[in-house]
Design an enzyme around this catalytic site. Structure first.
Site, PDB file in Angstrom:
ATOM      1  CG  ASN A 195      -0.240  -0.031   2.512  1.00 42.45           C
ATOM      2  OD1 ASN A 195       0.473   0.906   2.836  1.00 42.45           O
ATOM      3  ND2 ASN A 195      -0.386  -1.107   3.267  1.00 42.45           N
TER       4      ASN A 195
ATOM      5  CE  LYS B  72       7.416 -13.027 -14.115  1.00 46.44           C
ATOM      6  NZ  LYS B  72       8.130 -12.493 -15.257  1.00 46.44           N
TER       7      LYS B  72
END
Ligand code: CTP
Length: 408
Positions: free
Chosen positions: A213, A292
């Protein structure tokens, strides 16, 4: 900020290559609002000229006890009586030895000896080669100087002018500036141990991606700094931010909310105050992939599912130490609207004696903020100000709500 407004500092320079940093330090002190009177030893003038220091301090430099300018011909008395503090930067090994023996054969040492010891503090920023620093004589002198009431500001470590690497460099001007500012702050948290969380957390999706955030960590870092200035031992548990660590603060870097919880639970054992400033992610991906996640060419997007993170503040607020009153917990609430109602409800939900409400989008990443303090007795507004000023006010509020440390 004008943290040194109204302060008059005598800046003493002694012989050492670190004199070049004293020019920058002089400037930094003045920029922060102080007036600076420079006093130099003969040896210091071999490294930097009085002309430079006069130009930067905007005052004639004193470098001789025989200076006839003062009407009473007693520069050593006049200079020390006017000072709020004497800061020796750089302080050579030789000058430290002189100070501690009470020798007074040049203006600077004479002035230090003549200073009113109870009202004019002496701050010392040593600077020397690493072998000189490590020598038992220097270490003995340092200990004695501290015992005699001087504040030793410590040394830096790294590459030295002599080509060697180690301890003994003078601290950087900005570090010394922070130390001087801290020195003048009141010490209502002396003997306390404050634990602060700051910044966002990072919840991994896979080794290269994650959810975070926009918390900058600035508020938490300012609180850690203000607590340290107020005399506390401070542990700062920081999420991924690139802010510099405040002087004298122990920093533990973490990534995820789970890491932050573990660091906080361990550190809370020794803490007497816990301030949860971090914007902890409420949820994390249920499963972080070890590899990934690749596009498979089908155009299909991956589906993420989430689990809730443990509430660090609520967990610590429910611990035995917090419940017994040995650990005072402070929460933050970043809201977008209805600040009072949300902050009041959140204080009760989290089980903390003090909750600080602020408007999240108005403060994230900014250098200023405004706070609404909510406790069992009501509310108090700390109006719009820069984050360090607010942090200092908050620390004063906290100090007024906790029992003082009993001296043994
Ligand atoms: N906090 C925490 N651990 C969490 C979540 C929040 O320690 N997992 C702390 C924050 O550091 C802050 C306070 O709890 O001090 C408030 O967090 P906030 O996210 O604003 O409140 P929530 O409980 O998430 O409530 P809501 O989502 O309804 O705003």
């Amino acid at each position: 900020m004008n943290d040194l407004a109204g302060k008059h500092i005598v800046l003493g320079l002694t012989g050492g290559i670190a004199c070049y940093k004293a020019a920058e330090l002089c400037r930094a002190l003045i920029k922060e609002g102080a007036t600076v009177q420079v006093v130099m030893t003969e040896a210091a003038a071999q490294f930097i000229t009085p002309v430079t220091m006069q130009a930067l301090s905007n005052r004639p430099v004193f470098d001789s006890q025989w200076d006839a300018r003062p009407d009473n011909n007693m520069a050593h008395i006049n200079l020390s009586r006017e000072a709020d503090a004497i800061l020796i930067a750089p302080c050579s090994a030789d000058f430290m030895a002189k100070l501690l023996h009470g020798r007074a054969d040049d203006l600077l040492s004479l002035m230090c000896l003549a200073r009113p010891i109870d009202t004019v503090p002496l701050l010392v920023a040593p600077a020397m080669n690493r072998e000189m620093w490590a020598h038992p004589a220097t270490q003995r002198n340092l200990a004695q100087l501290a015992a005699d009431g001087a504040s030793i500001l410590g040394v830096g470590s790294g590459f030295q002018a002599c080509g060697e690497t180690g301890d003994g460099r003078m601290l950087e001007p900005q570090e010394l500036l922070q130390d001087v500012i801290a020195f003048f702050q009141p010490k209502p948290l002396s003997g306390q141990h404050v634990l602060v969380t700051a910044g966002p957390t990072f919840e991994a999706i896979d080794p290269v991606r994650g959810i975070t955030n926009r918390s900058s960590g600035k508020m938490g870092f300012a609180i850690a700094r203000a607590a340290q200035e107020a005399g506390a031992q401070v542990t700062l548990v920081a999420g991924p931010v690139s802010l510099p660590t405040p002087r004298g603060v122990q920093r533990i870097d973490v990534q995820s909310a789970a890491d932050m919880l573990a660091a906080c639970v361990a550190s809370a054992q020794a803490a007497s105050v816990f301030v949860a400033t971090a914007a902890v992610a409420d949820w994390r991906p249920a499963q972080a992939s070890n590899q990934k996640i690749k596009k498979d060419g089908s155009g299909q997007t991956p589906t993420l599912s989430f689990v809730e993170n443990t509430d660090i503040l609520a967990t610590i607020a429910q611990s035995a130490r917090a419940q017994s009153g040995a650990l005072f917990c402070v929460g933050f609430a970043a809201e977008s609207h209805d600040l009072l109602a949300h902050a009041t409800a959140k204080r009760i939900r989290k089980g903390v004696p003090l909750l600080v409400g602020n408007i999240g989008p108005a403060t994230f990443g900014k250098d200023d903020n405004a706070m609404l303090l909510v406790d069992a007795n009501g509310t108090r507004e700390l109006p719009h100000n820069n984050k360090l000023a607010l942090a200092r006010q908050l620390i004063t509020e906290i100090a007024g709500r906790i029992p003082p440390v009993t001296q043994h």
